[in-house]
Design a protein around this motif. Structure first.
Motif, PDB file in Angstrom:
ATOM      1  N   UNK A 151     -14.532  -6.526  16.945  1.00 30.24           N
ATOM      2  CA  UNK A 151     -13.774  -5.590  16.119  1.00 30.24           C
ATOM      3  C   UNK A 151     -12.270  -5.725  16.404  1.00 30.24           C
ATOM      4  N   UNK A 152     -11.925  -6.017  17.642  1.00 27.23           N
ATOM      5  CA  UNK A 152     -10.512  -6.231  17.984  1.00 27.23           C
ATOM      6  C   UNK A 152      -9.974  -7.476  17.285  1.00 27.23           C
ATOM      7  N   UNK A 153     -10.816  -8.505  17.206  1.00 28.93           N
ATOM      8  CA  UNK A 153     -10.405  -9.733  16.507  1.00 28.93           C
ATOM      9  C   UNK A 153     -10.164  -9.446  15.030  1.00 28.93           C
ATOM     10  N   UNK A 154     -11.052  -8.660  14.431  1.00 26.22           N
ATOM     11  CA  UNK A 154     -10.874  -8.258  13.038  1.00 26.22           C
ATOM     12  C   UNK A 154      -9.584  -7.464  12.900  1.00 26.22           C
ATOM     13  N   UNK A 155      -9.379  -6.519  13.803  1.00 22.88           N
ATOM     14  CA  UNK A 155      -8.188  -5.670  13.783  1.00 22.88           C
ATOM     15  C   UNK A 155      -6.921  -6.529  13.766  1.00 22.88           C
ATOM     16  N   UNK A 156      -6.855  -7.465  14.685  1.00 20.91           N
ATOM     17  CA  UNK A 156      -5.666  -8.296  14.800  1.00 20.91           C
ATOM     18  C   UNK A 156      -5.448  -9.129  13.536  1.00 20.91           C
ATOM     19  N   UNK A 157      -6.492  -9.757  13.042  1.00 17.43           N
ATOM     20  CA  UNK A 157      -6.378 -10.614  11.862  1.00 17.43           C
ATOM     21  C   UNK A 157      -5.974  -9.806  10.629  1.00 17.43           C
ATOM     22  N   UNK A 158      -6.642  -8.696  10.397  1.00 19.62           N
ATOM     23  CA  UNK A 158      -6.344  -7.875   9.223  1.00 19.62           C
ATOM     24  C   UNK A 158      -4.952  -7.260   9.332  1.00 19.62           C
ATOM     25  N   UNK A 159      -4.598  -6.773  10.512  1.00 17.92           N
ATOM     26  CA  UNK A 159      -3.257  -6.196  10.698  1.00 17.92           C
ATOM     27  C   UNK A 159      -2.187  -7.227  10.368  1.00 17.92           C
ATOM     28  N   UNK A 160      -2.320  -8.417  10.924  1.00 21.99           N
ATOM     29  CA  UNK A 160      -1.312  -9.451  10.706  1.00 21.99           C
ATOM     30  C   UNK A 160      -1.204  -9.824   9.227  1.00 21.99           C
ATOM     31  N   UNK A 161      -2.328  -9.907   8.530  1.00 25.02           N
ATOM     32  CA  UNK A 161      -2.300 -10.211   7.103  1.00 25.02           C
ATOM     33  C   UNK A 161      -1.645  -9.081   6.317  1.00 25.02           C
ATOM     34  N   UNK A 162      -2.010  -7.847   6.637  1.00 26.58           N
ATOM     35  CA  UNK A 162      -1.440  -6.690   5.939  1.00 26.58           C
ATOM     36  C   UNK A 162       0.055  -6.571   6.233  1.00 26.58           C
ATOM     37  N   UNK A 163       0.454  -6.905   7.445  1.00 28.98           N
ATOM     38  CA  UNK A 163       1.869  -6.851   7.819  1.00 28.98           C
ATOM     39  C   UNK A 163       2.687  -7.732   6.876  1.00 28.98           C
ATOM     40  N   UNK A 164       2.160  -8.918   6.599  1.00 28.83           N
ATOM     41  CA  UNK A 164       2.849  -9.832   5.688  1.00 28.83           C
ATOM     42  C   UNK A 164       2.772  -9.331   4.243  1.00 28.83           C
ATOM     43  N   UNK A 165       1.605  -8.879   3.847  1.00 27.70           N
ATOM     44  CA  UNK A 165       1.400  -8.449   2.465  1.00 27.70           C
ATOM     45  C   UNK A 165       2.268  -7.258   2.084  1.00 27.70           C
ATOM     46  N   UNK A 166       2.487  -6.342   3.006  1.00 25.43           N
ATOM     47  CA  UNK A 166       3.234  -5.128   2.711  1.00 25.43           C
ATOM     48  C   UNK A 166       4.668  -5.164   3.244  1.00 25.43           C
ATOM     49  N   UNK A 167       5.248  -6.343   3.311  1.00 16.31           N
ATOM     50  CA  UNK A 167       6.636  -6.455   3.779  1.00 16.31           C
ATOM     51  C   UNK A 167       7.605  -5.816   2.782  1.00 16.31           C
ATOM     52  N   UNK A 168       7.248  -5.821   1.508  1.00 19.59           N
ATOM     53  CA  UNK A 168       8.081  -5.207   0.472  1.00 19.59           C
ATOM     54  C   UNK A 168       7.722  -3.728   0.339  1.00 19.59           C
ATOM     55  N   UNK A 169       8.678  -2.828   0.566  1.00 17.06           N
ATOM     56  CA  UNK A 169       8.383  -1.384   0.476  1.00 17.06           C
ATOM     57  C   UNK A 169       7.782  -0.957  -0.861  1.00 17.06           C
ATOM     58  N   UNK A 170       8.081  -1.673  -1.917  1.00 14.01           N
ATOM     59  CA  UNK A 170       7.543  -1.330  -3.232  1.00 14.01           C
ATOM     60  C   UNK A 170       6.041  -1.598  -3.331  1.00 14.01           C
ATOM     61  N   UNK A 171       5.504  -2.382  -2.408  1.00 13.40           N
ATOM     62  CA  UNK A 171       4.075  -2.691  -2.387  1.00 13.40           C
ATOM     63  C   UNK A 171       3.265  -1.606  -1.672  1.00 13.40           C
ATOM     64  N   UNK A 172       3.955  -0.693  -0.970  1.00 10.72           N
ATOM     65  CA  UNK A 172       3.282   0.349  -0.193  1.00 10.72           C
ATOM     66  C   UNK A 172       3.179   1.634  -0.990  1.00 10.72           C
ATOM     67  N   UNK A 173       2.188   2.432  -0.661  1.00 10.98           N
ATOM     68  CA  UNK A 173       2.038   3.741  -1.293  1.00 10.98           C
ATOM     69  C   UNK A 173       2.907   4.759  -0.602  1.00 10.98           C
ATOM     70  N   UNK A 174       3.528   5.606  -1.377  1.00 13.09           N
ATOM     71  CA  UNK A 174       4.325   6.684  -0.807  1.00 13.09           C
ATOM     72  C   UNK A 174       5.438   6.171   0.072  1.00 13.09           C
ATOM     73  N   UNK A 175       5.683   6.890   1.132  1.00 13.78           N
ATOM     74  CA  UNK A 175       6.774   6.541   2.045  1.00 13.78           C
ATOM     75  C   UNK A 175       6.262   5.861   3.312  1.00 13.78           C
ATOM     76  N   UNK A 176       5.085   5.260   3.237  1.00 16.29           N
ATOM     77  CA  UNK A 176       4.509   4.614   4.416  1.00 16.29           C
ATOM     78  C   UNK A 176       5.400   3.490   4.917  1.00 16.29           C
ATOM     79  N   UNK A 177       5.493   3.403   6.239  1.00 14.15           N
ATOM     80  CA  UNK A 177       6.204   2.275   6.838  1.00 14.15           C
ATOM     81  C   UNK A 177       5.297   1.051   6.750  1.00 14.15           C
ATOM     82  N   UNK A 178       5.872  -0.084   6.986  1.00 14.00           N
ATOM     83  CA  UNK A 178       5.101  -1.338   6.974  1.00 14.00           C
ATOM     84  C   UNK A 178       3.958  -1.273   7.993  1.00 14.00           C
ATOM     85  N   UNK A 179       4.260  -0.765   9.176  1.00 12.42           N
ATOM     86  CA  UNK A 179       3.252  -0.671  10.237  1.00 12.42           C
ATOM     87  C   UNK A 179       2.147   0.320   9.862  1.00 12.42           C
TER      88      UNK A 179
END
Length: 76
Positions: A21-49
């Motif tokens: 599950x930690x391996x999944x966590x790391x892989x998915x987090x890293x992918x999402x980090x890249x995917x949501x680098x643009x604030x317009x791609x995020x919902x509401x006022x969520x930070x990238x993290x």
């Protein structure tokens, strides 16, 4: 910030999730980090993290659940 190794994950993740599950966590987090680098791609006022962590937990809950003792286990 992306994670380069499991040891870099937050203590709450390392101390509660099985290694797979930690391996999944790391892989998915890293992918999402890249995917949501643009604030317009995020919902509401969520930070990238924040956005990346939300994506991670949604993905993990597809494969893992908490058992009656509160331990994270692979779904069956």
């Amino acid at each position: 910030m992306p994670y380069e190794k499991l040891e870099a994950l937050p203590d709450s993740v390392r101390n509660n999730l099985p290694e797979h599950a930690q391996e999944i966590y790391m892989k998915v987090f890293n992918n999402a980090w890249e995917e949501y680098s643009d604030p317009e791609e995020r919902r509401g006022a969520s930070s990238r993290e924040e956005a990346a962590h939300k994506v991670v937990w949604a993905a993990l809950k597809k494969e893992y659940k908490k058992d009656t003792s509160g331990k994270w286990v692979k779904k069956g």
